[in-house]
Design a protein around this motif. Structure first.
Motif: not given
Length: 254
Positions: A139-149
């Motif tokens: 969560h900390g390496v994604l931009r706001a609105g970014g996706l993890f799958a």
């Protein structure tokens, strides 16, 4: 500078793909579903993408085919697989060696504003406690609105009997492929690596990192566990992106 494995890079990638497809016949479908989701969160077609526990760069290669201008990072710890990824990807991606079992792995990243973090059939080797913490780190390496799958073995807890029968049928198909030589088993593929003079030293290095087959016990909770852990980690949206038999892809939006 030409990579010393450039002349066999494609062949090793094909060999890895065939070995993996013996386990995962719908492997390309799950990756395509993840890349569809990347396109939705980065519609300009230039995503910053992290291929997590990326091995030979399977996801990275397919992402670059679809998004030629993507900014791609591949993270893994395995020296053999990372070298094969480097040979195949060249200067199209950043190759990073890091141990996901340690929180310090994020220090090796070139940046922390990824549009998407994708991973497939890799995180089941982490312990439950470590995986839950890793979700927070992602969560900390994604931009706001970014996706993890995350595409992995995630059986449907509501279908235990059917899942068992599906897995038995898949096991039979896989053993038939091994018996006819249509695909190499995991063990046989790594035996080929160990016997290759250009990879033998890397294989010896790998054996020190993973003194047993995988280094830890496989843990495959149902998708519901992952979704709950992702919500606890701070993701605002969580759900199933894809399912096939006992496998699924969970997705989360930061």
């Amino acid at each position: 500078m030409t990579h010393y494995l450039a002349d066999v890079a494609d062949a090793w990638q094909e060999s890895w793909d065939r070995q993996q497809e013996a386990f995962l016949p719908d492997r390309e479908h799950r990756i395509a579903a993840m890349l569809d989701a990347v396109a939705a969160v980065a519609p300009e077609g230039r995503p910053a993408l992290l291929d997590l526990a990326g091995g030979t760069g399977t996801i990275a290669l397919r992402a670059l085919d679809r998004f030629p201008h993507a900014r791609v990072t591949v993270v893994d710890q395995d020296p053999v697989l990372l070298t094969l990824a480097e040979a195949a990807l060249g200067d199209r991606a950043r190759i990073v060696a890091a141990d996901l079992s340690r929180p310090s792995w994020t220090d090796a990243l070139p940046h922390r504003d990824y549009d998407a973090v994708l991973t497939a059939t890799a995180l089941h080797w982490l312990t439950p406690d470590r995986l839950a913490v890793l979700y927070g780190e992602l969560h900390g390496v994604l931009r706001a609105g970014g996706l993890f799958a995350n595409a992995d073995h995630m059986p449907d807890e509501g279908l235990p009997g059917l899942t068992k029968r599906l897995l038995e049928a898949a096991d039979a198909r896989r053993e038939a492929r091994y018996a006819t030589g249509a695909a190499l088993s995991w063990r046989d593929w790594w035996a080929r690596v160990a016997a290759d003079p250009r990879l033998a030293a890397l294989y010896a290095e790998r054996s020190k990192i993973y003194p047993t087959a995988h280094g830890s016990a496989e843990w495959t909770p149902p998708a519901g566990w992952h979704l709950a852990a992702l919500r606890t980690a701070g993701f605002t949206e969580t759900g199933l992106l894809w399912r096939g038999a006992a496998d699924a892809t969970v997705a989360a939006v930061a």
